[in-house]
Design an enzyme around this catalytic site. Structure first.
Site, short mmCIF file in Angstrom:
data_model
loop_
_atom_site.label_atom_id
_atom_site.label_comp_id
_atom_site.label_asym_id
_atom_site.label_seq_id
_atom_site.Cartn_x
_atom_site.Cartn_y
_atom_site.Cartn_z
N ALA A 90 -4.81 -3.67 4.88
CA ALA A 90 -6.13 -4.18 5.22
C ALA A 90 -6.31 -5.59 4.66
O ALA A 90 -6.68 -6.52 5.39
CB ALA A 90 -7.21 -3.24 4.71
N HIS A 101 -2.73 16.91 1.40
CA HIS A 101 -1.65 16.93 2.38
C HIS A 101 -0.80 18.18 2.15
O HIS A 101 -0.41 18.47 1.02
CB HIS A 101 -0.78 15.68 2.21
CG HIS A 101 0.11 15.42 3.38
ND1 HIS A 101 1.17 16.23 3.68
CD2 HIS A 101 0.10 14.46 4.33
CE1 HIS A 101 1.76 15.77 4.76
NE2 HIS A 101 1.13 14.70 5.17
N ARG A 111 -3.98 19.27 8.83
CA ARG A 111 -3.64 19.26 7.41
C ARG A 111 -4.52 20.18 6.57
O ARG A 111 -4.02 20.89 5.69
CB ARG A 111 -3.77 17.84 6.88
CG ARG A 111 -2.72 16.95 7.46
CD ARG A 111 -2.91 15.52 7.01
NE ARG A 111 -1.81 14.74 7.54
CZ ARG A 111 -1.69 13.43 7.39
NH1 ARG A 111 -2.61 12.76 6.74
NH2 ARG A 111 -0.66 12.80 7.88
C1 LIG Z 1 2.91 8.80 0.59
C2 LIG Z 1 1.92 8.34 1.63
C3 LIG Z 1 2.28 8.32 2.97
C4 LIG Z 1 1.37 7.88 3.95
N1 LIG Z 1 1.76 7.89 5.25
C5 LIG Z 1 0.90 7.44 6.19
C6 LIG Z 1 1.30 7.41 7.57
O1 LIG Z 1 2.42 7.78 7.93
N2 LIG Z 1 0.42 6.94 8.47
C7 LIG Z 1 -0.82 6.51 8.12
O2 LIG Z 1 -1.57 6.07 8.98
N3 LIG Z 1 -1.22 6.52 6.82
C8 LIG Z 1 -0.40 6.99 5.85
N4 LIG Z 1 -0.80 7.00 4.54
C9 LIG Z 1 -2.10 6.43 4.17
C10 LIG Z 1 -2.03 4.91 4.14
O3 LIG Z 1 -0.78 4.49 3.64
C11 LIG Z 1 -3.11 4.27 3.27
O4 LIG Z 1 -4.34 4.84 3.53
C12 LIG Z 1 -3.22 2.77 3.56
O5 LIG Z 1 -1.97 2.16 3.49
C13 LIG Z 1 -4.19 2.08 2.62
O6 LIG Z 1 -4.13 0.69 2.84
P1 LIG Z 1 -5.15 -0.30 2.16
O7 LIG Z 1 -4.80 -1.66 2.61
O8 LIG Z 1 -6.53 0.16 2.39
O9 LIG Z 1 -4.91 -0.14 0.58
P2 LIG Z 1 -3.61 -0.28 -0.35
O10 LIG Z 1 -2.37 -0.42 0.41
O11 LIG Z 1 -3.72 0.81 -1.35
O12 LIG Z 1 -3.80 -1.67 -1.08
C14 LIG Z 1 -4.71 -1.86 -2.12
C15 LIG Z 1 -4.54 -3.27 -2.63
O13 LIG Z 1 -5.63 -3.57 -3.47
C16 LIG Z 1 -5.17 -4.12 -4.68
N5 LIG Z 1 -6.17 -3.77 -5.68
C17 LIG Z 1 -6.80 -2.58 -5.87
N6 LIG Z 1 -7.71 -2.68 -6.84
C18 LIG Z 1 -7.67 -3.96 -7.28
C19 LIG Z 1 -8.38 -4.67 -8.28
N7 LIG Z 1 -9.31 -4.09 -9.03
N8 LIG Z 1 -8.06 -5.97 -8.48
C20 LIG Z 1 -7.09 -6.59 -7.72
N9 LIG Z 1 -6.42 -5.95 -6.76
C21 LIG Z 1 -6.70 -4.66 -6.54
C22 LIG Z 1 -3.80 -3.55 -4.88
O14 LIG Z 1 -3.04 -4.41 -5.70
C23 LIG Z 1 -3.30 -3.52 -3.45
O15 LIG Z 1 -2.80 -4.80 -3.11
C24 LIG Z 1 0.08 7.46 3.56
C25 LIG Z 1 -0.27 7.48 2.23
C26 LIG Z 1 0.62 7.96 1.26
C27 LIG Z 1 0.15 8.08 -0.15
#
Ligand SMILES: Cc1cc2nc3c(=O)[nH]c(=O)nc-3n(C[C@H](O)[C@H](O)[C@H](O)COP(=O)(O)OP(=O)(O)OC[C@H]3O[C@@H](n4cnc5c(N)ncnc54)[C@H](O)[C@@H]3O)c2cc1C
Ligand code: FES
Lengths: 262, 639
Positions: free
Chosen positions: B45, B267, B331
């Site tokens: 994101a 999960h 799930r």
């Molecule tokens: C093992 C696993 C497998 C998955 N497989 C799938 C799949 O096959 N298909 C699917 O659709 N989804 C899947 N998911 C879910 C999906 O991966 C996540 O929901 C999604 O990637 C989250 O993306 P995001 O960008 O919101 O957050 P994240 O990728 O968690 O990124 C968070 C970011 O915020 C930063 N951050 C957080 N707090 C702070 C702070 N206080 N200060 C500075 N930086 C901060 C971190 O450094 C990081 O860069 C899976 C999840 C897991 C755990």
């Protein structure tokens, strides 16, 4: 919950590199690790060692880690002189204690490379790897400008070869294992992932030149030892280095004025 | 205060987003560079949003506590990403993806948001492919798809078992390109610890440099939180070790409503824990359920190896209970049923804490080669972790916390209840209702980041043209910095007896026991008293060694765990207030005669948005009523 009653336990002696900060002198500290279950991962063993250090009023060992499933590339330990330890194709976080013998002495050091300065204990600064990507490891396409995904068919073999390169997790084990601290395998993987695909062709020569030259600004030069491949947890092939060298040589012609005429 | 307006545009569901894009205020290209936007997080994101806004011309500052943007937890996603391309010609469409997502979410999401998500899904696949994401292909050179998690069409795009990695590398590369041109300033190993508000609007953030301990102020015209989910409140989860709620929680403390915290996803297919010191749980991709059969021994005192147990002594509980969907039930259903059989004492493995996922039949049918090609990676990983060979004996699996549907409340523009503060990706609550479908989180993170936020943010910014961001020398920043510095000093001088991890583990056990797969009012009430008790012990007794002026992971963790304590209590209150079962929220008091989740649409067809009212007072629960104009509400059935 207590542990698996059938699991064996190990007693180890760790020799761990301790260094308070980038400019502080460092040295090995001998720390016992007792009653370690063979089901534990290497990093869980370090968690326990840290819990014990904290309980004894000492400062715990700093080490980098995050996903603990071998995909984020954050963990990075030299274990008994080998990047990521004794098990082939395995990151430090996926290494389990059943690979060790009780009574063993285990030496734990940070990645050793001039371009990866030590931050504290086992943590190093690997940001030069990001600089290489910033130099050209991308396809210049603005959001929203893309054609339909199936407009350009890509042969499965090509796509698979690109994926094999793209599997690089950017941990830096290749640099740490190399006697010259060269970053050829990392750079080649990042470059060939894109250079192999039709989408990557328009910037191929510019990318090749810029990435290689940025790499050379930071890292040592390759003398074909192949240690990088041995250490790579994702077994990225040395062939990609050959492709990179070819593309770099070609780029020196292609990037001249007449580029695009052929 | 009540829930602010969700600002859902009027009109037909298929036209809302198009109309909205047209009616929003625009910032002209030359003026965009006059705006500074702060993005916290570089997962799918955050990286997508930062790159796209920079391409549009905004000046962007992006923050991550990781050492590189590409380490974000998104990297670990295995299975795939949905896109309503209908490349397989199996009857998929934007409307069907919309419909499946609303139904899968058990009718607790906002229709308009979900439809927009389904629209964007198509563009995401184009975008990622153009960036060089090596999605799986067929021999003809076109993209391959698979079906995933209960869907009856094949709409999941994947890159081996590393889809999240490849999509994140794509977004990271787009970000790297913007860093190279100097339009994005990147701050690594830098953790946001406060959201700063001036005159009721977001003015910036305060961060701690994790290497030097320096607390710094950063101001901007808008702040975007892309900081991921809060699954680690359970201590053990499939999330990366550093995932935490701090950024979202600190915004919540400053007035951003927190929505549906009790909606968490467990999960069904993870490797069971092996001992007390287990640090995380590893997911085995759900795709295994396509070929694997799930069973436990019928006999409670069974001690024989799996291969010795005859067919009629095995209890294929999902196939027996749900003949239509069998092992492919959603799930939440699969997880709850695993818990039931393990609680009955039918669990397998040395700790009797798992169920078998058995591919023997598939190996016999398709041959070992085919199965290895499909699942070889997973088998290797399983063997590395457990020391058992899954070709010879069935894998053991058990449910684990995986994803959090709850998060910061946002309106249709993805803005929180604090003007100028946005939340995207897993950090917000918006699109998955009470249960997320497989392969939909990657889609949502990228939809928010590439295709929604960069446009909706202009609506609010346009009015600020000609104004500078609040100066970082403004007293609001100084006050926040002082607060953060004091907090660090307080923890460091605590000199307690137990480590941060010890308390985190204890908290995790409470949350798992009382706010896990099944909840009831007695347990939730216990949680509401026991969590604060443990919290005050933690505050007095936690031991944070080391100093505040260099890398200190205990100090990083202690603040995160403190926030988890507050969140956990709110989860319990939210779960208690929601007197129904829906999706991942299962209240044992509310089930059908067959033991399925029983919704109460008359009384709970709403989002619960909680307002922070101070550290010592109970938060206020607001409601956003949900309207279903397109999808008829029915009881989910997978029989
Ligand atoms: C093992 C696993 C497998 C998955 N497989 C799938 C799949 O096959 N298909 C699917 O659709 N989804 C899947 N998911 C879910 C999906 O991966 C996540 O929901 C999604 O990637 C989250 O993306 P995001 O960008 O919101 O957050 P994240 O990728 O968690 O990124 C968070 C970011 O915020 C930063 N951050 C957080 N707090 C702070 C702070 N206080 N200060 C500075 N930086 C901060 C971190 O450094 C990081 O860069 C899976 C999840 C897991 C755990
Ligand atoms: S911690 Fe992520 S690869 Fe080891």
């Amino acid at each position: 919950m207590s542990g698996n009653p059938d699991a064996k336990t190990l007693d180890l002696t760790l020799k761990v590199w301790r260094q308070e900060g980038p400019d502080a002198p460092g040295s090995f500290q001998t720390i016992p690790a007792k009653d370690i279950s063979e089901d534990m991962s290497f990093l869980e063993m370090l968690d326990i060692v840290n819990e014990n250090l904290i309980a004894d009023g000492e400062v715990p060992i700093e080490f980098d880690h995050d996903c603990r499933e071998g995909i984020c590339g954050t963990c990075n330990l030299m274990i008994d002189g080998r990047a990521h330890g004794p098990e082939k194709a395995t990151t430090t976080c996926q290494l389990h204690m059943r690979k060790f013998e009780t009574g063993a002495e285990v030496v734990i050091e940070p990645w050793r490379a001039k371009s990866f300065p030590i931050i504290k204990d086992l943590v190093v600064d690997r940001s030069p790897l990001d600089r290489i990507v910033e130099a050209g490891g991308y396809i210049s396409i603005n959001t929203g400008a893309a054609p339909d995904a199936n407009l350009i068919p890509v042969p499965k073999d090509t796509s698979d070869a690109a994926m094999d390169a793209a599997a690089c997790i950017g941990c830096g084990a290749c640099v740490a294992a190399c006697p010259n601290s060269a970053a050829q395998l990392f750079t080649a993987a990042k470059m060939q992932h894109l250079n192999l695909l039709p989408q990557g062709q328009p910037e191929r020569w510019r990318r090749s030149e810029a990435m290689v030259e940025t790499m050379e600004d930071f890292f040592g030069s390759c003398t074909n030892h192949g240690e990088c491949y041995e250490a790579c947890p994702k077994e990225i092939s040395l062939d990609y280095i050959a492709y990179m060298n070819r593309d770099y040589a070609m780029s020196k012609f292609k990037n001249r004025k007449l580029a695009g005429r052929n | 205060m009540t829930v602010p307006d969700a600002k859902v545009p009027a009109g037909d569901i298929g036209e809302k987003w198009t109309n909205h894009k047209f009616s929003m205020k625009l910032v002209n290209p030359n003026n965009k560079r006059k705006f500074e936007v702060i993005v916290v997080g570089t997962g799918l994101a955050g990286a997508a949003a930062a790159a796209t806004m920079s391409e549009l011309g905004y000046k962007v500052k992006v923050f991550t506590f990781h050492d590189s943007p590409r380490r974000a937890h998104s990297i670990a996603a295995q299975g795939g990403i949905n896109g309503a391309k209908n490349y397989q010609n199996d009857g998929d469409s934007i409307y069907r993806l919309f419909y499946d997502t609303v139904k899968g979410g058990d009718y607790r999401s906002r229709e308009a948001n979900v439809h927009r998500l389904a629209e964007a899904s198509v563009d995401i696949i184009d975008q990622a492919t153009a960036q060089g994401v090596p999605f799986a292909r067929e021999y003809g050179g076109l993209l391959d798809n698979r079906s995933f998690g209960g869907a009856q069409v094949s709409r999941t795009f994947y890159a081996r078992g590393q889809t999240g990695q490849q999509l994140l590398l794509g977004a990271y590369q787009a970000l790297a390109r913007q860093i190279a041109v100097g339009n994005v300033e990147l701050f690594t190993r830098s953790e946001m610890l406060d959201l700063v508000i001036k005159d009721g609007e977001a003015a910036g953030i305060v961060t701690r440099d994790l290497l030097t301990g320096e607390v710094q102020a950063h101001s901007g015209h808008a702040v975007v939180l892309a900081t991921g989910g809060y699954g680690n409140v359970y201590y053990l989860s499939t999330n990366a070790m550093a995932c935490n709620v701090t950024a979202a929680w600190r915004a919540h403390r400053k007035g951003a409503y927190f929505a549906n915290p009790c909606y968490t996803q467990i999960h069904p297919t993870c490797i069971p824990a092996s001992d007390e010191f287990q640090s995380k749980l590893t997911l085995m991709s759900e795709s295994l359920r396509n070929d694997g059969r799930i069973w436990v021994p019928r006999d409670l005192d069974e001690n024989r190896a799996a291969s010795q147990i005859a067919e009629d002594e095995r209890y294929y509980y999902l196939e027996e209970k749900y003949p239509a969907f069998g092992n492919l039930v959603p799930r939440d259903v699969a997880s709850r049923n695993a818990k039931t059989v393990v609680d009955q004492g039918r669990g397998v493995g040395p700790l009797k804490n798992g169920v078998y996922l058995d591919l023997t039949e598939a190996i016999g049918r398709d041959g070992i080669e085919t199965i290895t090609e499909k699942y070889g990676n997973l088998f290797d990983m399983y063997e590395r972790i457990t020391g058992e060979n899954p070709y010879e004996r069935p894998m053991r699996i058990y449910p684990a916390t995986h994803y959090t549907m709850g998060g910061l409340w946002v309106d249709y523009n993805l803005m929180t209840s604090i003007p100028g503060c946005y939340a995207i990706g897993e950090a917000n609550f918006s699109d998955h209702g009470a249960n997320r479908l497989g392969a939909s989180a990657l889609m949502q993170g990228l939809a928010d980041g590439y295709f929604v936020l960069p446009y909706t943010i202009g609506d609010q910014l346009a009015a600020k043209l000609g104004t500078d961001p609040v100066s970082t020398s403004d007293p609001v920043f100084a006050e926040s910095i002082a607060g953060i510095e004091d907090e660090s000093k307080r923890w460091l001088s605590n000199k307690g007896t137990k480590s941060v991890d010890w308390y985190h583990r204890e908290l995790g056990k409470l949350v798992w026991d009382y706010i896990g797969m099944e909840r009831d009012s007695a347990g939730l009430e216990k949680a509401i008293t026991e969590i604060p008790t443990l919290k005050s012990e933690f505050e007095k007794d936690v031991n944070v060694p080391g100093s505040g002026d260099n890398l200190n992971s205990s100090l990083e963790k202690v603040g995160r765990v403190a926030d988890f304590f507050e969140l956990a209590e709110l989860m319990a209150r939210d779960a208690l207030a929601r007197e129904e079962s829906c999706g991942g929220h299962f209240r044992t008091e509310h089930q059908t005669e067959e033991g399925e989740a029983k919704r109460d649409d008359d009384n709970f067809r709403h989002v619960a948005a909680w307002e922070w009212t101070g550290p010592d007072s109970t938060q206020t629960r607001h409601k956003e009523e949900l309207e279903f104009e397109n999808v008829a509400l029915t009881q989910r059935s997978y029989k």
